[in-house]
Design a protein around this motif. Structure first.
Motif, PDB file in Angstrom:
ATOM      1  N   ASN A 202      45.367  39.261  25.446  1.00  0.00           N
ATOM      2  CA  ASN A 202      43.921  39.176  25.672  1.00  0.00           C
ATOM      3  C   ASN A 202      43.325  40.579  25.773  1.00  0.00           C
ATOM      4  N   LEU A 203      43.546  41.376  24.729  1.00  0.00           N
ATOM      5  CA  LEU A 203      43.231  42.798  24.808  1.00  0.00           C
ATOM      6  C   LEU A 203      42.740  43.305  23.461  1.00  0.00           C
ATOM      7  N   LEU A 204      41.735  44.183  23.513  1.00  0.00           N
ATOM      8  CA  LEU A 204      41.222  44.861  22.326  1.00  0.00           C
ATOM      9  C   LEU A 204      41.496  46.357  22.444  1.00  0.00           C
ATOM     10  N   VAL A 205      41.876  46.971  21.317  1.00  0.00           N
ATOM     11  CA  VAL A 205      41.996  48.418  21.238  1.00  0.00           C
ATOM     12  C   VAL A 205      40.929  48.894  20.267  1.00  0.00           C
ATOM     13  N   LEU A 206      39.991  49.697  20.763  1.00  0.00           N
ATOM     14  CA  LEU A 206      38.848  50.159  19.982  1.00  0.00           C
ATOM     15  C   LEU A 206      38.825  51.681  19.925  1.00  0.00           C
ATOM     16  N   GLU A 207      38.141  52.212  18.918  1.00  0.00           N
ATOM     17  CA  GLU A 207      37.903  53.648  18.929  1.00  0.00           C
ATOM     18  C   GLU A 207      36.862  53.963  19.996  1.00  0.00           C
ATOM     19  N   TRP A 208      36.996  55.120  20.609  1.00  0.00           N
ATOM     20  CA  TRP A 208      36.018  55.555  21.600  1.00  0.00           C
ATOM     21  C   TRP A 208      34.847  56.211  20.886  1.00  0.00           C
TER      22      TRP A 208
ATOM     23  N   ARG B 167      35.356  51.082  15.711  1.00  0.00           N
ATOM     24  CA  ARG B 167      36.410  50.492  14.892  1.00  0.00           C
ATOM     25  C   ARG B 167      37.378  49.733  15.786  1.00  0.00           C
ATOM     26  N   CYS B 168      37.644  48.486  15.426  1.00  0.00           N
ATOM     27  CA  CYS B 168      38.607  47.676  16.176  1.00  0.00           C
ATOM     28  C   CYS B 168      39.989  47.924  15.577  1.00  0.00           C
ATOM     29  N   ILE B 169      40.839  48.589  16.332  1.00  0.00           N
ATOM     30  CA  ILE B 169      42.164  48.963  15.853  1.00  0.00           C
ATOM     31  C   ILE B 169      43.151  47.826  16.013  1.00  0.00           C
ATOM     32  N   LEU B 170      43.027  47.077  17.105  1.00  0.00           N
ATOM     33  CA  LEU B 170      43.969  45.993  17.375  1.00  0.00           C
ATOM     34  C   LEU B 170      43.301  44.931  18.232  1.00  0.00           C
ATOM     35  N   HIS B 171      43.507  43.667  17.853  1.00  0.00           N
ATOM     36  CA  HIS B 171      43.113  42.534  18.684  1.00  0.00           C
ATOM     37  C   HIS B 171      44.389  41.824  19.091  1.00  0.00           C
ATOM     38  N   ASP B 172      44.820  42.050  20.302  1.00  0.00           N
ATOM     39  CA  ASP B 172      46.068  41.506  20.831  1.00  0.00           C
ATOM     40  C   ASP B 172      45.744  40.218  21.582  1.00  0.00           C
TER      41      ASP B 172
END
Length: 359
Positions: free
Chosen positions: A91-97, A82-87
């Motif tokens: 230039n950064l992605l926050v994904l579920e592990w 799941r992609c939680i945040l596309h900053d």
């Protein structure tokens, strides 16, 4: 951000409102910085920071963030983290592990479990299953599918400066056969179109404890030919077999290819069967005749050419294995029966007829 800039992860988590951070572990530290974060409640996140910018100042992870959004719109997020945040600014992605055990590592030594290998084909077919619903914006904003196909154009003077010698040797192998050049050009025009992953190697498939495959690393996602993905997955199995069964000193490339394919026939056939069963169950007509097998086999060849190029880049020279991968890749492109026949599958007649404009 430039290549040398680092992120203060503690401060970044604080800005996101994450105050119960327990641990940070760097997973990767190359072109992308990848960090695993564990929270006090047991939840785990993955931060992926692209250190390079494109010419238009968009982040190098722009396509990956857009791909997550497109797959989510298609209702296929269960097959991906799941992609939680596309900053975009950072230039950064926050994904579920979702874990760090790839299909290659998880199933090492379990080559005879056909159900597990078929599940990869099923999952990939599901990823392709929303062909008609692909968002219109995805085709405009994601990269061009033809970028994934090796160029069949002749070398020009600038290439002699830009390309290392090993890449020029690979180009020479490709250019040596007009049939290979012709078929590379044919593959640039998809016969079916959907949202594809673009890099479905075994290392980019994570298998959870429940044996559910999830696809990661969507940087090469495109709207393009689904057979490219299937060919890449099959090619990755062949590539992995080169590590299990090293090339003998006196072994010819043709003999080595036959041995590899016979040793991996169960895995390859199971993936194809799983893909075909899921696609037909969803009334996907793209796998209705033998012609699709020809294109899949040709895309296996494309993957092996890419891996040959990767080896050349890694070692800054031509390696024996890299040359054998290139020769096998060209053979599969020229005549799919070289790949299909050891699997008791053959669709070369359809490929030849298509090439002559008779289909």
């Amino acid at each position: 951000m430039n290549l040398e800039e680092r992120v203060d992860w503690q401060a970044y988590c604080n800005r996101l409102g994450i105050e119960d951070l327990q641990d940070l572990t760097r997973v990767q530290n190359g072109r992308n910085e990848v960090v695993r974060a564990r929270l006090a409640n047991g939840r785990e996140l993955l931060f992926k920071h692209g250190r390079q910018r494109l010419a238009n100042r968009d982040g190098s992870l722009l396509s990956e963030g857009l791909a997550y959004r497109a797959f989510s719109q298609l209702g296929l997020s269960a097959l991906l983290p799941r992609c939680i945040l596309h900053d975009r600014k950072r230039n950064l992605l926050v994904l579920e592990w979702v874990g760090d055990t790839s299909a290659r590592e998880k199933w090492a030594g379990q080559e005879q479990d056909s159900i597990k290998w078929a599940s990869l084909g099923v999952a990939l077919a599901r990823l392709h299953g929303a062909t008609d619903a692909t968002p219109e914006w995805a085709a405009r904003l994601l990269g061009d599918f033809t970028e994934l196909i090796p160029s069949a154009d002749p070398v020009v003077p600038d290439d002699l400066v830009d390309y290392p010698s090993a890449h020029l040797q690979l180009i020479a192998i490709i250019q040596a056969d007009s049939a290979v050049i012709q078929n590379l050009k044919r593959l640039r025009t998809p016969t079916a179109v959907c949202l594809i992953h673009g890099d479905v190697r075994l290392d980019n498939i994570i298998v959870s404890g429940q044996e559910h495959p999830k696809f990661i690393d969507l940087e090469l996602a495109r709207v393009g030919d689904p057979y490219f993905d299937l060919g890449t997955l099959l090619g990755s199995i062949v590539e992995h077999a080169t590590r299990q069964f090293p090339l003998g000193e006196d072994t010819r490339a043709s003999e080595y290819a036959r041995v590899l394919l016979e040793r991996t026939a169960m895995e390859l056939r199971s993936v194809i069967a799983g893909y075909r069963a899921e696609a037909r169950g969803a009334q996907d007509r793209t796998v209705g005749d033998e012609a699709y097998l020809s294109r899949v086999a040709a895309f296996v060849g494309v993957h092996l050419l890419h891996r040959s190029g990767a080896l050349a880049e890694e070692y800054c020279a031509e390696t024996r294995l890299g040359r054998v991968l290139a020769i096998m890749g060209c053979s599969f492109l020229k005549n799919p029966s070289y790949f299909l026949r050891p699997l008791s599958l053959d669709a070369s007649h359809a490929w030849v007829q298509e090439g002559r404009g008779l289909r």
